[in-house]
Design a protein around this motif. Structure first.
Motif, mmCIF file in Angstrom:
data_model
loop_
_atom_site.group_PDB
_atom_site.id
_atom_site.type_symbol
_atom_site.label_atom_id
_atom_site.label_comp_id
_atom_site.label_asym_id
_atom_site.label_seq_id
_atom_site.Cartn_x
_atom_site.Cartn_y
_atom_site.Cartn_z
ATOM 1 N N GLU A 194 0.548 -1.139 -0.116
ATOM 2 C CA GLU A 194 0.045 -0.135 0.453
ATOM 3 C C GLU A 194 0.918 1.414 0.071
ATOM 4 N N GLN A 195 1.695 1.581 0.618
ATOM 5 C CA GLN A 195 2.811 2.391 1.171
ATOM 6 C C GLN A 195 3.193 2.655 -0.636
ATOM 7 N N GLU A 196 3.880 1.621 -1.267
ATOM 8 C CA GLU A 196 4.437 1.919 -2.525
ATOM 9 C C GLU A 196 3.088 2.490 -3.727
ATOM 10 N N LEU A 197 1.901 1.462 -3.457
ATOM 11 C CA LEU A 197 0.439 2.693 -4.443
ATOM 12 C C LEU A 197 0.935 4.002 -3.808
ATOM 13 N N ASP A 198 0.944 4.331 -2.325
ATOM 14 C CA ASP A 198 0.431 5.541 -2.077
ATOM 15 C C ASP A 198 1.768 6.287 -3.084
ATOM 16 N N ARG A 199 2.877 6.265 -3.044
ATOM 17 C CA ARG A 199 4.001 6.679 -3.543
ATOM 18 C C ARG A 199 4.023 6.581 -4.601
ATOM 19 N N THR A 252 -9.152 14.624 -8.559
ATOM 20 C CA THR A 252 -9.445 13.211 -8.420
ATOM 21 C C THR A 252 -8.589 13.372 -6.973
ATOM 22 N N CYS A 253 -10.120 12.469 -5.847
ATOM 23 C CA CYS A 253 -9.033 12.340 -4.534
ATOM 24 C C CYS A 253 -9.014 10.793 -4.395
ATOM 25 N N ILE A 254 -7.697 10.954 -3.141
ATOM 26 C CA ILE A 254 -7.348 9.624 -2.631
ATOM 27 C C ILE A 254 -7.457 9.189 -1.273
ATOM 28 N N LEU A 255 -8.866 7.991 -0.658
ATOM 29 C CA LEU A 255 -8.557 7.927 0.487
ATOM 30 C C LEU A 255 -8.125 6.039 0.525
ATOM 31 N N ASN A 256 -7.471 5.924 1.617
ATOM 32 C CA ASN A 256 -6.729 5.207 1.580
ATOM 33 C C ASN A 256 -7.647 4.324 3.753
ATOM 34 N N ASP A 257 -7.572 3.118 3.547
ATOM 35 C CA ASP A 257 -8.299 1.935 4.342
ATOM 36 C C ASP A 257 -9.081 2.451 5.107
ATOM 37 N N LEU A 258 -10.469 2.783 3.737
ATOM 38 C CA LEU A 258 -11.829 2.670 4.108
ATOM 39 C C LEU A 258 -12.359 1.694 5.304
ATOM 40 N N SER A 259 -12.826 1.677 6.070
ATOM 41 C CA SER A 259 -13.587 0.846 6.577
ATOM 42 C C SER A 259 -15.088 1.889 6.831
ATOM 43 N N LEU A 260 -16.257 0.865 5.817
ATOM 44 C CA LEU A 260 -17.674 1.261 5.606
ATOM 45 C C LEU A 260 -18.386 -0.359 5.574
ATOM 46 N N SER A 261 -19.750 0.371 5.939
ATOM 47 C CA SER A 261 -20.380 -0.851 5.992
ATOM 48 C C SER A 261 -22.093 -0.511 5.134
ATOM 49 N N SER A 262 -22.479 -1.734 4.302
ATOM 50 C CA SER A 262 -23.377 -1.373 4.199
ATOM 51 C C SER A 262 -24.261 -2.297 4.214
ATOM 52 N N SER A 263 -24.666 -4.010 3.326
ATOM 53 C CA SER A 263 -25.464 -4.793 3.908
ATOM 54 C C SER A 263 -24.046 -5.798 4.735
ATOM 55 N N LEU A 267 -20.116 -4.903 7.121
ATOM 56 C CA LEU A 267 -19.260 -4.715 6.767
ATOM 57 C C LEU A 267 -18.175 -4.723 5.357
ATOM 58 N N PHE A 268 -17.052 -3.840 5.488
ATOM 59 C CA PHE A 268 -16.483 -3.997 4.029
ATOM 60 C C PHE A 268 -15.427 -3.190 4.313
ATOM 61 N N GLN A 269 -13.989 -3.094 3.630
ATOM 62 C CA GLN A 269 -12.756 -2.628 4.358
ATOM 63 C C GLN A 269 -12.218 -2.060 2.482
ATOM 64 N N ILE A 270 -11.779 -0.893 1.991
ATOM 65 C CA ILE A 270 -10.680 -0.541 1.037
ATOM 66 C C ILE A 270 -9.031 -0.665 1.236
ATOM 67 N N ASP A 271 -8.511 -0.473 0.194
ATOM 68 C CA ASP A 271 -7.119 -0.537 0.974
ATOM 69 C C ASP A 271 -7.041 1.104 0.042
ATOM 70 N N THR A 272 -7.233 0.791 -1.303
ATOM 71 C CA THR A 272 -6.920 2.639 -1.906
ATOM 72 C C THR A 272 -8.528 2.676 -2.692
ATOM 73 N N CYS A 281 -9.082 -0.411 -5.830
ATOM 74 C CA CYS A 281 -8.118 -1.388 -5.572
ATOM 75 C C CYS A 281 -7.256 -2.339 -4.298
ATOM 76 N N GLU A 282 -7.286 -3.095 -4.886
ATOM 77 C CA GLU A 282 -7.198 -4.336 -3.839
ATOM 78 C C GLU A 282 -5.614 -4.317 -4.232
ATOM 79 N N VAL A 283 -4.588 -4.273 -3.065
ATOM 80 C CA VAL A 283 -3.297 -4.430 -2.580
ATOM 81 C C VAL A 283 -3.310 -5.326 -2.081
ATOM 82 N N LYS A 284 -1.837 -6.136 -3.228
ATOM 83 C CA LYS A 284 -1.296 -7.278 -2.842
ATOM 84 C C LYS A 284 0.125 -8.144 -2.683
ATOM 85 N N ASN A 285 0.956 -7.655 -1.506
ATOM 86 C CA ASN A 285 1.590 -7.815 -1.688
ATOM 87 C C ASN A 285 2.766 -9.138 -1.496
#
Length: 308
Positions: free
Chosen positions: A35-40, A51-62, A64-69, A80-84
């Protein structure tokens, strides 16, 4: 990650959970690095539109879910789902799974990143529709570094390296806005307001560790040994002769990270290996722990510890 580190300090290396905790900590450290590499890359790129960029969001609809970027534009949202993850990677459809063969030949299974990003996109679309926002949502998988090797089934979800994400964003832009720039800023603020701090299970609950298997004692900041002794002027290590006024703070944070039970004066003294109830009460008060109950039944909880 604090809870995992605390567990490695306070359970036996022979405990069945020890290698599992080590593996999860390694994966979390790798994911954070990705995630740091993508942020850079995103930070250093000048996008052609607002363009607005948000990191590590935790939200709820039906659910709970999390968004890396999350990249938000006036035309669309991109998740963006980040994998290393090192090794030879192969994504399977049925069941949805990521198989990793490490360099030493060890085979491990993970959730499919394609299934993850698809599910996250659907949940975020639901979140937007609940607010009558009709913004297209796209997703992509981001491999942190070019050294990663992966085999994928046929899919419409792109898999990219960080430096290719800005180009992908430009390809998605058509010049036809769905919302105004002010709408975009309001949406960004709504997302920040809706963010929910993620509080998972305690380490003991997650890895089936019994509280009595957790080693007590105050860790020395000088030599990292457990067993500092309480003196009039603080904590003293008989091994390296280090003095500390506040070494007990880390021990109590470890308690709440690992065990997640209310703390009594007696359990405080037992865990810190000290004798005086009056000294324990003074330290509890100084730490700002939250009291509940009265007299002998009084317990304390923490408002400054997360389990990850």
């Amino acid at each position: 990650m604090d809870g995992l580190n605390a567990a490695l300090r306070r359970i036996s290396a022979q405990h069945p959970a020890f290698p599992k905790i080590q593996a999860q900590l390694m994966n979390m450290n790798a994911g954070f690095g990705g995630e740091q590499e993508l942020d850079r890359v995103l930070k250093n790129y000048r996008f052609p539109d607002e363009t607005c960029i948000l990191n590590d969001l935790s939200l709820s609809s039906s659910s709970l879910f999390q968004i890396d970027t999350l990249l938000l534009t006036t035309e669309f949202a991109l998740i963006c789902e980040v994998k290393n993850i090192a090794g030879d990677l192969s994504v399977r459809d049925n069941p949805p799974q990521l198989i990793r063969i490490a360099d030493n030949g060890t085979v491990s299974g993970f959730l499919s990143p394609l299934a993850q990003v698809s599910n996250t996109c659907q949940l975020f679309e639901d979140w937007l529709l609940q607010r009558d926002i009709h913004l297209p949502v796209f997703g992509c998988v981001v491999l942190a570094y070019a050294k990663q090797r992966i085999t994928l089934p046929p899919t419409e979800i792109p898999t990219l390296f960080p430096r290719l994400v800005p180009q992908h964003v430009r390809r998605l832009l058509t010049g036809t806005s769905i919302m105004t720039k002010n709408d975009l800023l309001r949406l960004t603020q709504s997302l920040l307001n809706a963010h929910k701090e993620y509080t998972p299970k305690s380490i003991c609950a997650k890895f089936n560790i019994q509280p009595f298997e957790i080693k007590g004692g105050v860790e020395c900041p000088g030599c990292n040994r457990l067993g500092m002794r309480k003196g009039r002027k603080g904590w003293y290590c008989s091994v390296c002769k280090t003095y500390s006024m506040d070494a007990h703070r880390q021990a109590i944070q470890d308690w709440f990270l690992l065990i997640d039970e209310p703390l009594s004066n007696k359990s405080f003294r037992t865990f810190l290996e000290m004798k005086s109830p009056r000294s324990a009460l003074r330290l509890i008060t100084e730490m700002g722990l939250i009291p509940s109950g009265n007299n002998r039944g009084r317990t304390y909880t923490s408002n400054f510890v997360k389990h990850t």
